[in-house]
Design a protein around this motif. Structure first.
Motif, mmCIF file in Angstrom:
data_model
loop_
_atom_site.group_PDB
_atom_site.id
_atom_site.type_symbol
_atom_site.label_atom_id
_atom_site.label_comp_id
_atom_site.label_asym_id
_atom_site.label_seq_id
_atom_site.Cartn_x
_atom_site.Cartn_y
_atom_site.Cartn_z
ATOM 1 N N ALA A 39 -6.872 2.507 0.238
ATOM 2 C CA ALA A 39 -8.248 2.335 0.678
ATOM 3 C C ALA A 39 -8.863 1.154 -0.072
ATOM 4 C CB ALA A 39 -9.041 3.602 0.413
ATOM 5 N N PRO A 40 -9.886 0.543 0.485
ATOM 6 C CA PRO A 40 -10.520 -0.598 -0.181
ATOM 7 C C PRO A 40 -10.985 -0.238 -1.578
ATOM 8 C CG PRO A 40 -11.317 -0.394 2.065
ATOM 9 C CD PRO A 40 -10.490 0.824 1.788
ATOM 10 N N GLY A 41 -10.581 -1.039 -2.551
ATOM 11 C CA GLY A 41 -11.016 -0.832 -3.913
ATOM 12 C C GLY A 41 -10.335 0.315 -4.636
ATOM 13 N N LYS A 42 -9.344 0.916 -4.004
ATOM 14 C CA LYS A 42 -8.657 2.056 -4.625
ATOM 15 C C LYS A 42 -7.184 1.756 -4.805
ATOM 16 C CE LYS A 42 -11.779 5.693 -3.060
ATOM 17 N NZ LYS A 42 -11.872 7.027 -2.412
ATOM 18 N N GLU A 43 -6.559 2.532 -5.677
ATOM 19 C CA GLU A 43 -5.129 2.376 -5.900
ATOM 20 C C GLU A 43 -4.341 2.952 -4.726
ATOM 21 O OE1 GLU A 43 -4.977 2.522 -10.792
ATOM 22 O OE2 GLU A 43 -3.925 4.029 -9.605
ATOM 23 N N ARG A 44 -3.141 2.457 -4.587
ATOM 24 C CA ARG A 44 -2.245 2.978 -3.572
ATOM 25 C C ARG A 44 -1.935 4.449 -3.848
ATOM 26 N NH1 ARG A 44 0.978 -1.079 -3.917
ATOM 27 N NH2 ARG A 44 2.307 -0.076 -5.460
ATOM 28 N N GLU A 45 -1.896 5.245 -2.793
ATOM 29 C CA GLU A 45 -1.678 6.690 -2.937
ATOM 30 C C GLU A 45 -0.487 7.130 -2.106
ATOM 31 O OE1 GLU A 45 -4.815 9.044 -1.237
ATOM 32 O OE2 GLU A 45 -4.145 10.903 -2.191
ATOM 33 N N GLY A 46 0.452 7.778 -2.744
ATOM 34 C CA GLY A 46 1.585 8.349 -2.018
ATOM 35 C C GLY A 46 1.165 9.626 -1.337
ATOM 36 N N SER A 87 -13.735 11.015 6.397
ATOM 37 C CA SER A 87 -14.077 9.611 6.141
ATOM 38 C C SER A 87 -13.267 9.053 4.978
ATOM 39 C CB SER A 87 -15.572 9.473 5.883
ATOM 40 O OG SER A 87 -15.959 10.300 4.806
ATOM 41 N N GLU A 88 -12.941 9.908 4.025
ATOM 42 C CA GLU A 88 -12.159 9.447 2.866
ATOM 43 C C GLU A 88 -10.701 9.172 3.196
ATOM 44 O OE1 GLU A 88 -14.112 12.197 3.014
ATOM 45 O OE2 GLU A 88 -13.255 13.819 1.787
ATOM 46 N N ASP A 89 -10.284 9.463 4.422
ATOM 47 C CA ASP A 89 -8.931 9.102 4.853
ATOM 48 C C ASP A 89 -8.871 7.658 5.355
ATOM 49 O OD1 ASP A 89 -8.670 12.379 6.246
ATOM 50 O OD2 ASP A 89 -7.730 11.660 4.393
ATOM 51 N N THR A 90 -10.001 7.001 5.436
ATOM 52 C CA THR A 90 -10.026 5.611 5.870
ATOM 53 C C THR A 90 -9.226 4.742 4.903
ATOM 54 O OG1 THR A 90 -12.161 5.804 6.983
ATOM 55 C CG2 THR A 90 -11.503 3.609 6.261
ATOM 56 N N ALA A 91 -8.233 4.047 5.425
ATOM 57 C CA ALA A 91 -7.335 3.251 4.581
ATOM 58 C C ALA A 91 -6.346 2.517 5.472
ATOM 59 C CB ALA A 91 -6.574 4.148 3.607
ATOM 60 N N VAL A 92 -5.588 1.617 4.858
ATOM 61 C CA VAL A 92 -4.415 1.061 5.513
ATOM 62 C C VAL A 92 -3.229 1.943 5.148
ATOM 63 C CG1 VAL A 92 -2.895 -0.932 5.746
ATOM 64 C CG2 VAL A 92 -5.362 -1.268 5.441
ATOM 65 N N TYR A 93 -2.513 2.376 6.151
ATOM 66 C CA TYR A 93 -1.375 3.278 5.961
ATOM 67 C C TYR A 93 -0.075 2.511 6.144
ATOM 68 C CZ TYR A 93 -4.468 7.312 5.992
ATOM 69 O OH TYR A 93 -5.436 8.235 5.675
ATOM 70 N N TYR A 94 0.856 2.790 5.252
ATOM 71 C CA TYR A 94 2.161 2.147 5.272
ATOM 72 C C TYR A 94 3.255 3.197 5.246
ATOM 73 C CZ TYR A 94 -0.615 -1.759 3.333
ATOM 74 O OH TYR A 94 -1.561 -2.724 3.096
ATOM 75 N N CYS A 95 4.344 2.923 5.922
ATOM 76 C CA CYS A 95 5.522 3.754 5.710
ATOM 77 C C CYS A 95 6.454 3.030 4.748
ATOM 78 C CB CYS A 95 6.224 4.110 7.012
ATOM 79 S SG CYS A 95 6.747 2.721 8.042
ATOM 80 N N ALA A 96 7.239 3.796 4.039
ATOM 81 C CA ALA A 96 8.060 3.245 2.967
ATOM 82 C C ALA A 96 9.257 4.146 2.714
ATOM 83 C CB ALA A 96 7.227 3.127 1.688
ATOM 84 N N LEU A 97 10.255 3.609 2.058
ATOM 85 C CA LEU A 97 11.342 4.450 1.580
ATOM 86 C C LEU A 97 10.820 5.232 0.372
ATOM 87 C CD1 LEU A 97 14.372 1.985 1.741
ATOM 88 C CD2 LEU A 97 13.444 3.490 3.521
ATOM 89 N N CYS A 98 11.287 6.460 0.193
ATOM 90 C CA CYS A 98 10.758 7.283 -0.890
ATOM 91 C C CYS A 98 11.890 8.005 -1.604
ATOM 92 C CB CYS A 98 9.723 8.277 -0.365
ATOM 93 S SG CYS A 98 10.268 9.312 1.010
#
Length: 120
Positions: A39-46, A87-98
């Motif tokens: 999310a804007p201004g926030k750390e990446r979240e798994g 509203s707090e789910d607003t973010a850019v979502y990425y898929c990734a290997l985990c």
């Protein structure tokens, strides 16, 4: 492995979206694949990780009970069904290997993300 997320968009609070993750030119069959967001201004979240056999291995507390990860090997795709969006789910979502690292899940190889905007 190059991953690409799609399916984002604008949705009202309480609504649903399904994100898709595909790989062009690589099979995802042997990989655990997950989702992260920023999310804007926030750390990446798994958020979630599903193992190669199709069993969900992890959900973050912030999405547990609302998001569901799944995969379809025939379509070489991994999905994230998102329900009861906030509203707090607003973010850019990425898929990734985990994978499971030192006491937490780690993510790598995320490609182009998809924007999810939840309006209140």
């Amino acid at each position: 492995v190059q991953l690409q997320a799609s399916g984002g968009g604008l949705v009202q609070s309480g609504g649903s979206l399904r994100l898709s993750c595909t790989s062009s030119g690589d099979t995802l069959d042997d990989y655990a694949v997950g989702w992260i967001r920023q999310a804007p201004g926030k750390e990446r979240e798994g958020l979630s990780c599903i193992n190669s056999s199709g069993r969900p291995a992890y959900y973050a507390d912030s999405v547990k009970g609302r998001f569901t990860i799944s995969r379809d090997k025939a379509k070489n795709s991994v999905y994230l069904q998102m329900d009861s969006l906030k509203s707090e789910d607003t973010a850019v979502y990425y898929c990734a290997l985990c994978w499971y690292g030192v006491r937490r899940y780690e993510y790598e190889n995320w490609g182009q993300g998809t924007l999810v905007t939840v309006s209140s």
